[in-house]
Design a protein around this motif. Structure first.
Motif, short mmCIF file in Angstrom:
data_model
loop_
_atom_site.label_atom_id
_atom_site.label_comp_id
_atom_site.label_asym_id
_atom_site.label_seq_id
_atom_site.Cartn_x
_atom_site.Cartn_y
_atom_site.Cartn_z
N SER A 53 0.83 -1.21 0.00
CA SER A 53 0.00 0.00 0.00
C SER A 53 0.86 1.25 0.00
N ASP A 89 1.83 1.76 -3.59
CA ASP A 89 0.72 2.29 -4.38
C ASP A 89 0.55 3.79 -4.18
N ARG A 137 -3.38 13.97 -7.28
CA ARG A 137 -3.72 12.68 -6.67
C ARG A 137 -3.79 12.80 -5.16
N GLN A 197 -7.46 5.60 -3.28
CA GLN A 197 -6.71 6.49 -4.15
C GLN A 197 -7.69 7.20 -5.08
N LYS A 199 -8.92 3.80 -6.87
CA LYS A 199 -9.28 2.46 -6.39
C LYS A 199 -9.41 2.48 -4.88
N ALA A 214 3.60 5.28 -6.33
CA ALA A 214 3.83 4.88 -7.72
C ALA A 214 3.06 5.79 -8.67
N HIS A 271 0.97 6.93 -12.22
CA HIS A 271 -0.02 6.37 -13.15
C HIS A 271 -0.93 5.32 -12.50
N GLU A 272 -1.24 5.49 -11.22
CA GLU A 272 -2.18 4.59 -10.57
C GLU A 272 -3.61 5.09 -10.82
N ARG A 273 -4.54 4.17 -10.95
CA ARG A 273 -5.93 4.55 -11.18
C ARG A 273 -6.67 4.66 -9.85
N SER A 306 -4.29 10.18 -2.02
CA SER A 306 -4.38 8.82 -1.51
C SER A 306 -4.58 8.86 -0.01
#
Length: 335
Positions: free
Chosen positions: A53, A56, A111, A76, A65, A59, A61-63, A113
């Protein structure tokens, strides 16, 4: 940190974090902006977060989720940090076309998260483009909601993000309506108009990638909601409804942009046909005097040869036939 729904601390030392999270009737929020891997490793060690986690959260280019881990949830999302388009001050007048045409795709995403633990919410932002002040304002204005725990904090965060999506979609909708008004004006569209349509399409494609997966995020939270308070059920149901509306609105705008692009091409083809028809009409009119002067210019005797009557006869023929062709073409809309 809140205790019994009342804000008691705004600068909690890291050493006290784990201890305060275990205290009764306590709620903790931790916000990390552009953290280093070492910062997250320390947090993971103190809070029992998995290495996967943490990866994630950092990182690229994470979508969007939501993932359930033993003892906590990882989510995220993406907030629309800005879009350089004007907002209509009057819904009836709309946005001025001059404020829209010539703009390229300008959508900016940020982003967000986070980790939802018992009595705690940890948010991780890779930059500070998303303003958390609106989220904090919503939390502090509704003490009763904060008393419901970490699920209430998560709802306030996601609700602010979805409202930002709506604001961006509204701006894009206003811009598209302004371009629609320009289509059927007498002024012909050009390269700036086409570039603007292409930019809006880029924005909508980028927005669609973050809005549509939000349905899965909120739906996953509905199934694995971190708080057992039933008072939050209606709040999360309303949030899911907003997400569905945003997704449907985004899809409809993509169809509108496609229609706008195709209509613009059709109108340009129609304009080209009109121009070609007018050129053909004028060519037919010009052909009449060309034929007559060419015929009377032959080196053979004819009626009026070497006499002024021949000149006047040719002038009358040119004038009568040219005016007659012009009147006939004009009546049919060819010139």
């Amino acid at each position: 940190m809140w205790r019994d729904g009342v804000l008691v601390a705004e600068d909690l030392p890291h050493a006290e974090l784990a201890e305060q999270m275990r205290a009764q009737n306590t709620l903790v929020w931790v916000d990390l902006v552009d953290p280093s891997p070492a910062d997250l490793e320390v947090l993971a060690r103190d809070l029992g977060l998995s290495a996967g986690s943490i990866e994630d959260a950092m990182a690229p280019h994470e979508r969007p989720k939501v993932v359930r881990h033993p003892g906590y949830l990882f989510f995220q999302t993406y907030a629309t940090a800005g879009v350089d388009l004007p907002v209509a001050s009057d819904p009836q007048t709309g946005v001025a076309v001059a404020d829209v045409v010539g703009r390229d795709g300008t959508l900016s995403l940020s982003r967000v998260s986070g980790y939802v633990l018992p009595q705690a919410l940890v948010t991780v932002r890779l930059d500070d483009r998303f303003d958390m002040s609106e989220v904090v304002r919503r939390w502090t204005e509704d003490y009763d909601l904060v008393e419901l725990g970490e699920g209430a904090l998560l709802h306030g965060l996601l609700d602010t993000i979805v409202d930002g999506h709506f604001d961006t979609i509204q701006r894009l909708d206003d811009a598209i309506e302004a371009l629609e008004d320009l289509l059927f004006e007498d002024k012909q569209t050009g390269a700036d108009f086409a570039r603007t349509i292409f930019g809006l399409r880029k924005d909508l494609v980028q927005l669609r990638r973050v809005v549509l997966p939000m349905r899965e995020v909120v739906n996953g939270l509905l199934r694995h909601r971190p708080s057992g308070h039933s008072e939050l059920d209606s709040a999360y149901d309303d949030l899911y409804d907003h997400v569905l509306r945003a997704a449907e609105w985004t899809e409809s705008l993509r169809d509108m942009v496609t229609t706008l692009f195709e209509t613009n091409l059709s109108l340009q083809d129609a304009h080209l046909n009109i121009v070609m028809r007018k050129l053909a009409g004028w060519a037919a009119i010009i052909a009449v005097p060309t034929a007559i002067t060419g015929w009377f210019g032959q080196n053979v005797p004819y009626w009026g040869f070497q006499d002024s009557t021949g000149l006047w006869a040719s002038v009358v023929l040119i004038a009568v036939l040219s005016v007659g062709l012009f009147a006939a073409f004009r009546r049919n809309g060819w010139v």
